[in-house]
Design a protein around this motif. Structure first.
Motif, PDB file in Angstrom:
ATOM      1  N   VAL A 454     -29.150 -32.857  32.227  1.00 46.44           N
ATOM      2  CA  VAL A 454     -28.211 -31.746  32.102  1.00 46.44           C
ATOM      3  C   VAL A 454     -27.078 -32.092  31.135  1.00 46.44           C
ATOM      4  O   VAL A 454     -26.612 -31.248  30.361  1.00 46.44           O
ATOM      5  CB  VAL A 454     -27.661 -31.371  33.491  1.00 46.44           C
ATOM      6  CG1 VAL A 454     -26.649 -30.229  33.385  1.00 46.44           C
ATOM      7  CG2 VAL A 454     -28.798 -30.974  34.430  1.00 46.44           C
ATOM      8  N   ALA A 455     -26.642 -33.360  31.160  1.00 47.86           N
ATOM      9  CA  ALA A 455     -25.563 -33.774  30.266  1.00 47.86           C
ATOM     10  C   ALA A 455     -25.976 -33.672  28.804  1.00 47.86           C
ATOM     11  O   ALA A 455     -25.177 -33.274  27.950  1.00 47.86           O
ATOM     12  CB  ALA A 455     -25.133 -35.202  30.606  1.00 47.86           C
ATOM     13  N   GLU A 456     -27.234 -34.004  28.493  1.00 48.32           N
ATOM     14  CA  GLU A 456     -27.694 -33.897  27.109  1.00 48.32           C
ATOM     15  C   GLU A 456     -27.734 -32.442  26.656  1.00 48.32           C
ATOM     16  O   GLU A 456     -27.376 -32.123  25.513  1.00 48.32           O
ATOM     17  CB  GLU A 456     -29.072 -34.541  26.974  1.00 48.32           C
ATOM     18  CG  GLU A 456     -29.069 -36.042  27.180  1.00 48.32           C
ATOM     19  CD  GLU A 456     -30.454 -36.640  27.031  1.00 48.32           C
ATOM     20  OE1 GLU A 456     -31.405 -35.856  26.793  1.00 48.32           O
ATOM     21  OE2 GLU A 456     -30.600 -37.869  27.152  1.00 48.32           O
ATOM     22  N   GLY A 457     -28.156 -31.547  27.534  1.00 46.45           N
ATOM     23  CA  GLY A 457     -28.162 -30.138  27.175  1.00 46.45           C
ATOM     24  C   GLY A 457     -26.764 -29.590  26.974  1.00 46.45           C
ATOM     25  O   GLY A 457     -26.504 -28.842  26.008  1.00 46.45           O
ATOM     26  N   ASP A 458     -25.852 -29.943  27.873  1.00 45.46           N
ATOM     27  CA  ASP A 458     -24.467 -29.488  27.704  1.00 45.46           C
ATOM     28  C   ASP A 458     -23.836 -30.064  26.447  1.00 45.46           C
ATOM     29  O   ASP A 458     -23.068 -29.375  25.758  1.00 45.46           O
ATOM     30  CB  ASP A 458     -23.643 -29.885  28.936  1.00 45.46           C
ATOM     31  CG  ASP A 458     -24.113 -29.187  30.198  1.00 45.46           C
ATOM     32  OD1 ASP A 458     -24.799 -28.146  30.071  1.00 45.46           O
ATOM     33  OD2 ASP A 458     -23.814 -29.671  31.302  1.00 45.46           O
ATOM     34  N   ALA A 459     -24.160 -31.305  26.121  1.00 43.43           N
ATOM     35  CA  ALA A 459     -23.619 -31.905  24.900  1.00 43.43           C
ATOM     36  C   ALA A 459     -24.155 -31.210  23.653  1.00 43.43           C
ATOM     37  O   ALA A 459     -23.418 -31.016  22.672  1.00 43.43           O
ATOM     38  CB  ALA A 459     -23.955 -33.398  24.864  1.00 43.43           C
ATOM     39  N   LEU A 460     -25.409 -30.813  23.674  1.00 33.71           N
ATOM     40  CA  LEU A 460     -25.972 -30.101  22.525  1.00 33.71           C
ATOM     41  C   LEU A 460     -25.324 -28.735  22.343  1.00 33.71           C
ATOM     42  O   LEU A 460     -24.987 -28.332  21.218  1.00 33.71           O
ATOM     43  CB  LEU A 460     -27.490 -29.962  22.706  1.00 33.71           C
ATOM     44  CG  LEU A 460     -28.250 -29.287  21.567  1.00 33.71           C
ATOM     45  CD1 LEU A 460     -28.054 -30.051  20.271  1.00 33.71           C
ATOM     46  CD2 LEU A 460     -29.735 -29.174  21.900  1.00 33.71           C
ATOM     47  N   LEU A 461     -25.118 -28.009  23.427  1.00 36.68           N
ATOM     48  CA  LEU A 461     -24.451 -26.702  23.333  1.00 36.68           C
ATOM     49  C   LEU A 461     -22.994 -26.859  22.893  1.00 36.68           C
ATOM     50  O   LEU A 461     -22.484 -26.056  22.096  1.00 36.68           O
ATOM     51  CB  LEU A 461     -24.525 -25.990  24.685  1.00 36.68           C
ATOM     52  CG  LEU A 461     -25.924 -25.567  25.155  1.00 36.68           C
ATOM     53  CD1 LEU A 461     -25.844 -24.964  26.547  1.00 36.68           C
ATOM     54  CD2 LEU A 461     -26.554 -24.586  24.186  1.00 36.68           C
ATOM     55  N   ALA A 462     -22.320 -27.891  23.411  1.00 35.79           N
ATOM     56  CA  ALA A 462     -20.932 -28.110  23.004  1.00 35.79           C
ATOM     57  C   ALA A 462     -20.842 -28.508  21.535  1.00 35.79           C
ATOM     58  O   ALA A 462     -19.920 -28.077  20.827  1.00 35.79           O
ATOM     59  CB  ALA A 462     -20.302 -29.194  23.892  1.00 35.79           C
ATOM     60  N   ALA A 463     -21.784 -29.317  21.057  1.00 33.32           N
ATOM     61  CA  ALA A 463     -21.785 -29.683  19.636  1.00 33.32           C
ATOM     62  C   ALA A 463     -22.016 -28.468  18.753  1.00 33.32           C
ATOM     63  O   ALA A 463     -21.409 -28.340  17.676  1.00 33.32           O
ATOM     64  CB  ALA A 463     -22.856 -30.746  19.384  1.00 33.32           C
ATOM     65  N   LEU A 464     -22.861 -27.558  19.178  1.00 31.15           N
ATOM     66  CA  LEU A 464     -23.087 -26.336  18.414  1.00 31.15           C
ATOM     67  C   LEU A 464     -21.837 -25.466  18.384  1.00 31.15           C
ATOM     68  O   LEU A 464     -21.496 -24.872  17.346  1.00 31.15           O
ATOM     69  CB  LEU A 464     -24.265 -25.570  19.022  1.00 31.15           C
ATOM     70  CG  LEU A 464     -24.816 -24.398  18.217  1.00 31.15           C
ATOM     71  CD1 LEU A 464     -25.325 -24.884  16.872  1.00 31.15           C
ATOM     72  CD2 LEU A 464     -25.927 -23.708  18.987  1.00 31.15           C
ATOM     73  N   ALA A 465     -21.121 -25.397  19.505  1.00 29.39           N
ATOM     74  CA  ALA A 465     -19.874 -24.619  19.529  1.00 29.39           C
ATOM     75  C   ALA A 465     -18.800 -25.252  18.648  1.00 29.39           C
ATOM     76  O   ALA A 465     -18.043 -24.555  17.963  1.00 29.39           O
ATOM     77  CB  ALA A 465     -19.376 -24.497  20.975  1.00 29.39           C
ATOM     78  N   VAL A 466     -18.734 -26.587  18.637  1.00 25.43           N
ATOM     79  CA  VAL A 466     -17.759 -27.266  17.776  1.00 25.43           C
ATOM     80  C   VAL A 466     -18.105 -27.056  16.305  1.00 25.43           C
ATOM     81  O   VAL A 466     -17.221 -26.836  15.466  1.00 25.43           O
ATOM     82  CB  VAL A 466     -17.705 -28.763  18.128  1.00 25.43           C
ATOM     83  CG1 VAL A 466     -16.862 -29.526  17.116  1.00 25.43           C
ATOM     84  CG2 VAL A 466     -17.131 -28.956  19.525  1.00 25.43           C
ATOM     85  N   LEU A 467     -19.396 -27.116  15.956  1.00 22.37           N
ATOM     86  CA  LEU A 467     -19.799 -26.885  14.572  1.00 22.37           C
ATOM     87  C   LEU A 467     -19.447 -25.474  14.123  1.00 22.37           C
ATOM     88  O   LEU A 467     -19.074 -25.255  12.963  1.00 22.37           O
ATOM     89  CB  LEU A 467     -21.304 -27.135  14.432  1.00 22.37           C
ATOM     90  CG  LEU A 467     -21.879 -26.949  13.033  1.00 22.37           C
ATOM     91  CD1 LEU A 467     -21.258 -27.946  12.065  1.00 22.37           C
ATOM     92  CD2 LEU A 467     -23.395 -27.086  13.039  1.00 22.37           C
ATOM     93  N   ARG A 468     -19.531 -24.524  15.006  1.00 25.88           N
ATOM     94  CA  ARG A 468     -19.151 -23.146  14.657  1.00 25.88           C
ATOM     95  C   ARG A 468     -17.669 -23.064  14.304  1.00 25.88           C
ATOM     96  O   ARG A 468     -17.281 -22.346  13.371  1.00 25.88           O
ATOM     97  CB  ARG A 468     -19.477 -22.223  15.832  1.00 25.88           C
ATOM     98  CG  ARG A 468     -19.276 -20.751  15.547  1.00 25.88           C
ATOM     99  CD  ARG A 468     -19.794 -19.920  16.694  1.00 25.88           C
ATOM    100  NE  ARG A 468     -19.751 -18.504  16.408  1.00 25.88           N
ATOM    101  CZ  ARG A 468     -20.218 -17.559  17.220  1.00 25.88           C
ATOM    102  NH1 ARG A 468     -20.773 -17.920  18.374  1.00 25.88           N
ATOM    103  NH2 ARG A 468     -20.148 -16.286  16.883  1.00 25.88           N
ATOM    104  N   LEU A 469     -16.830 -23.793  15.019  1.00 30.23           N
ATOM    105  CA  LEU A 469     -15.401 -23.810  14.705  1.00 30.23           C
ATOM    106  C   LEU A 469     -15.125 -24.592  13.426  1.00 30.23           C
ATOM    107  O   LEU A 469     -14.206 -24.246  12.669  1.00 30.23           O
ATOM    108  CB  LEU A 469     -14.626 -24.430  15.875  1.00 30.23           C
ATOM    109  CG  LEU A 469     -14.692 -23.668  17.202  1.00 30.23           C
ATOM    110  CD1 LEU A 469     -14.036 -24.475  18.309  1.00 30.23           C
ATOM    111  CD2 LEU A 469     -14.029 -22.305  17.082  1.00 30.23           C
ATOM    112  N   ILE A 470     -15.901 -25.642  13.170  1.00 29.88           N
ATOM    113  CA  ILE A 470     -15.701 -26.419  11.945  1.00 29.88           C
ATOM    114  C   ILE A 470     -16.063 -25.596  10.718  1.00 29.88           C
ATOM    115  O   ILE A 470     -15.375 -25.644   9.688  1.00 29.88           O
ATOM    116  CB  ILE A 470     -16.531 -27.713  12.015  1.00 29.88           C
ATOM    117  CG1 ILE A 470     -15.988 -28.637  13.109  1.00 29.88           C
ATOM    118  CG2 ILE A 470     -16.545 -28.435  10.674  1.00 29.88           C
ATOM    119  CD1 ILE A 470     -16.826 -29.877  13.326  1.00 29.88           C
ATOM    120  N   LEU A 471     -17.129 -24.816  10.799  1.00 31.76           N
ATOM    121  CA  LEU A 471     -17.541 -24.008   9.655  1.00 31.76           C
ATOM    122  C   LEU A 471     -16.533 -22.913   9.323  1.00 31.76           C
ATOM    123  O   LEU A 471     -16.544 -22.385   8.210  1.00 31.76           O
ATOM    124  CB  LEU A 471     -18.919 -23.391   9.931  1.00 31.76           C
ATOM    125  CG  LEU A 471     -20.087 -24.373   9.997  1.00 31.76           C
ATOM    126  CD1 LEU A 471     -21.362 -23.661  10.373  1.00 31.76           C
ATOM    127  CD2 LEU A 471     -20.259 -25.104   8.674  1.00 31.76           C
TER     128      LEU A 471
END
Length: 709
Positions: A454-471
């Motif tokens: 579950v932690a790996e899935g949450d980390a992947l979703l959080a990384a995608l959300a952070v990348l959206r803010l970076i872009l």
């Protein structure tokens, strides 16, 4: 139709045993309309009073529950019966009663003392004389009772009543503070009860109300300073074998047993961060000055700690190993404090934003587990949302490079899975044809899952959300922006070919990831006027696919609005259109190739296979010879009217028509090498490559001169 109270009184409340047996049905069937004034209201109140005075414990418990429900649904009934019900429920707290009866009494008294706070006469005659007795009884219960759920109810009741009656609790401030700090002092022997600790922290965060409107601000600031000092002591006790910032280590920590001191100080550090967060979230009667500098210094000190720092003195290797093992827990506490600061002070965190983001970026560049990486990503998401955009191209670009490898794992696992499935068919030793049936991958137990926990899935979703803010940051370099856009597009194409079971054991994870990737792809395609028209299918799939979901209605309407009315206000920076994205390896620039190679995502391109070599050569076309280093730029007039070079022995033939060229078989194209002399003195000239010009050019006699003849 009979009145609901009449039916309940005749059937379900006919006897005490029936009242206990049918209590869930009675509580579910009661409504505010059924408790309106009626001829049955007096009988209802009398029946509740008879249950409260019953000798059976279960009947008294049923009476307390019915009184609580009646007080919640009908305020007139509560005001009318509050005096008598308080006289019954309050003495119960001083007796040795079962836990359900004590819990029901606390819930009833909490409603009686808090629901009618807007009635001054009720407060003067009923609440004020009894609130001090109620608080003293709750303090004794919290100290002596062992049931955790009941103690949580006691703490939450006190935290609710203190802001309503601050002056009446002034004398109990010392006892309440001691009660809270007893649970917030850390415990090295057993794992903490998180819910009980949070309840005690919330109670401690409202104790400053007992100082009144004038002294509440001073008490709040005193609580902040004491908790911050407590956190510094705990942090330095965990870093005795690491270099400090000039502060002397706390006395006595070096001689304590590290097997007890390290877990104790880790728990104390966690408690201090929890109390600081609750103090920052609480309210005050008057404006207060938040010590933001001291708080950010403490948070950055926690965040900057690593396990590889060296010291120039003798240290115990065992203590050093134990202190290094708790470093991820220190990072987690720092992330919780920074998240609370970002939510509470917003843009006031801007002076320390660059340092915080730099520290988090450094940790994301290290090899961490998913559970260790998740707090950093969650904190980044909050910080980048609540604070202004970061005006640092180097930091935001470095952060983007740290996030991209976390997302490319989906593409890497996708390629590995495909290669593994294709391996049996490529084997030359196998004589039989490999047969793969539809749905056969379900029975393969050796399949590798992308997000196994579950932690790996949450980390992947959080990384995608952070990348959206970076872009969205205007200072991100174009190279990283292009690589991120192609990775998002590759993930979107790969998710359609991946079964949900190969992505995560959770069946709900695949649609969540697809939804976020589609939303980010739609946002990238909406950056140019031509991008939305070229990505019509993507927009419709991302928006209309979840149109029946009520939670996604704003995103659906925004996407359709951008699609129908593209004339929106200009963005802060023009995003690259979809047609400008390089979808093949040959189209990427050298800088993008170097960045992909440095990030380890070379195989994360859209075309993972080499280009197919055509059996037939392409038709005749205009070929532009690439230029070399020119001494001066070519004149524009010569570029607009290209003049082909003509040989005297081979006059130029008129160009063939398009129909005649298409009817004939195309011939292979041979590019002649460019001499350095021609590249220096002449600009690049478009040369018409024809089918008849395949033979070699004849040699030119430089000794001959046509003018002498």
């Amino acid at each position: 139709m009979e009145h609901p109270l009449k039916t309940l009184l005749q059937l379900q409340l006919g006897s005490d045993s029936y009242a206990v047996l049918h209590l869930p049905y009675i509580l579910a069937s009661l409504t505010a309309d059924s408790l309106l004034p009626s001829p049955h209201s007096a009988k209802w109140i009398a029946r509740i009073n008879s249950l409260l005075h019953s000798k059976a414990a279960d009947a008294r418990w049923a009476g307390l529950c019915l009184a609580h429900k009646s007080s919640v649904l009908s305020k007139p009934t509560m005001i009318e019966c509050a005096q008598s019900w308080i006289g019954i429920a309050l003495p119960v707290l001083s007796k040795k009663e079962p836990t359900p009866i004590l819990s029901a009494s606390v819930r009833l008294l909490r409603v009686l003392f808090s629901a009618a706070s807007d009635v001054p006469e009720f407060q003067r005659q009923v609440a004020t004389p009894n609130i001090a007795k109620f608080t003293a009884a709750l303090i004794q219960l919290a100290e002596k009772h062992i049931d955790a759920e009941f103690k949580i109810s006691v703490f939450s009741t006190l935290a609710l009543l203190i802001p309503l009656y601050p002056t009446l609790h002034k004398t109990s401030h010392t006892a309440l503070a001691a009660l809270c700090l007893g649970l917030l002092n850390g415990n090295p022997f057993k794992p903490p009860n998180t819910a009980l600790r949070r309840a005690a922290s919330r109670l401690y965060a409202v104790l400053h109300f007992t100082g009144g409107k004038v002294g509440a601000a001073n008490l709040w600031r005193k609580a902040i300073d004491e908790t911050l000092a407590f956190g510094w002591v705990s942090f330095h006790a965990l870093r005795t074998t690491f270099p400090n910032d000039g502060r002397a280590p706390p006395p006595g920590t070096s001689s304590d047993d590290p097997l007890l001191a390290i877990p104790l100080n880790v728990d104390r550090l966690r408690c201090s961060v929890l109390v600081l967060s609750d103090l920052l979230k609480t309210t005050t009667h008057r404006p207060v000055q938040v010590p933001l500098g001291a708080l950010t210094q403490f948070a950055v000190a926690l965040l900057s700690s690593t396990a590889n720092e060296r010291v120039d003195r003798h240290i115990d290797s065992g203590v050093r190993a134990m202190e290094a093992s708790v470093t991820p827990q220190i990072w987690k506490s720092a992330c919780e404090l920074i998240t609370c600061l970002a939510n509470c002070v917003h843009h006031h965190l801007t002076p320390s934003l660059m340092r915080v983001v730099t520290c988090i970026t450094f940790h994301l560049e290290q090899p961490l587990t998913a559970s260790e990486r998740l707090p950093f990503l969650t904190t980044l998401q909050v910080v980048l949302t609540k604070c202004p955009p970061l005006h640092a191209p180097v930091v935001i670009t470095r952060l983007g490079k740290a996030i991209l490898p976390l997302l490319s794992i989906v593409l890497a696992k996708h390629v590995d899975t495909r290669d593994e499935n294709d391996a049996p068919s490529r084997s030359k030793k196998s004589k039989k044809r490999t047969r793969e049936y539809e749905g056969d991958e379900v029975f393969k137990i050796s399949r590798e899952v992308v997000c196994a926990t579950v932690a790996e899935g949450d980390a992947l979703l959080a990384a995608l959300a952070v990348l959206r803010l970076i872009l969205r940051n205007p200072h991100l370099t174009l190279t990283v922006h292009s690589i991120a856009s192609r990775i998002i597009l590759s993930i979107l194409l790969a998710l359609g070919q991946m079964p949900p079971a190969s992505l995560s054991p959770d069946p709900k994870f695949h649609p969540r990831l697809v939804q976020q990737v589609q939303a980010l792809s739609t946002e990238l395609s909406a950056g140019s006027p031509g991008g939305m028209s070229k990505s019509l299918g993507l927009v419709l799939n991302a928006t209309l696919g979840d149109i029946h979901s009520l939670t996604n209605e704003p995103q659906v309407y925004n996407g359709v609005e951008v699609l129908l009315h593209p004339r929106l206000p200009p963005l802060m920076r023009a995003l690259p259109p979809v047609e400008a994205l390089s979808l093949f390896r040959a189209e990427k620039s050298q800088e993008e190739n170097d960045e992909c190679r440095a990030l380890g995502i070379v195989g994360a391109d859209v075309d993972v296979e080499p280009d197919v070599v055509m059996a037939e050569p392409p038709p005749t076309r205009i070929e532009i010879i690439p230029d070399v280093v020119l001494a001066q730029p070519p004149p524009p007039a010569r570029l607009q009217t290209p003049i082909p070079s003509v040989s005297p022995q081979h006059p130029l033939k008129p160009p063939q028509s398009l129909a005649s060229r298409n009817s004939e078989a195309p011939a292979p194209i041979h590019r002649q090498p460019v001499s350095p002399i021609k590249a220096v003195h002449e600009p690049p000239i478009p040369i018409l490559v024809e089918e008849e010009k395949n033979e070699e050019m004849p040699a030119i006699d430089l000794g001959s001169d046509s003018e002498d003849e």
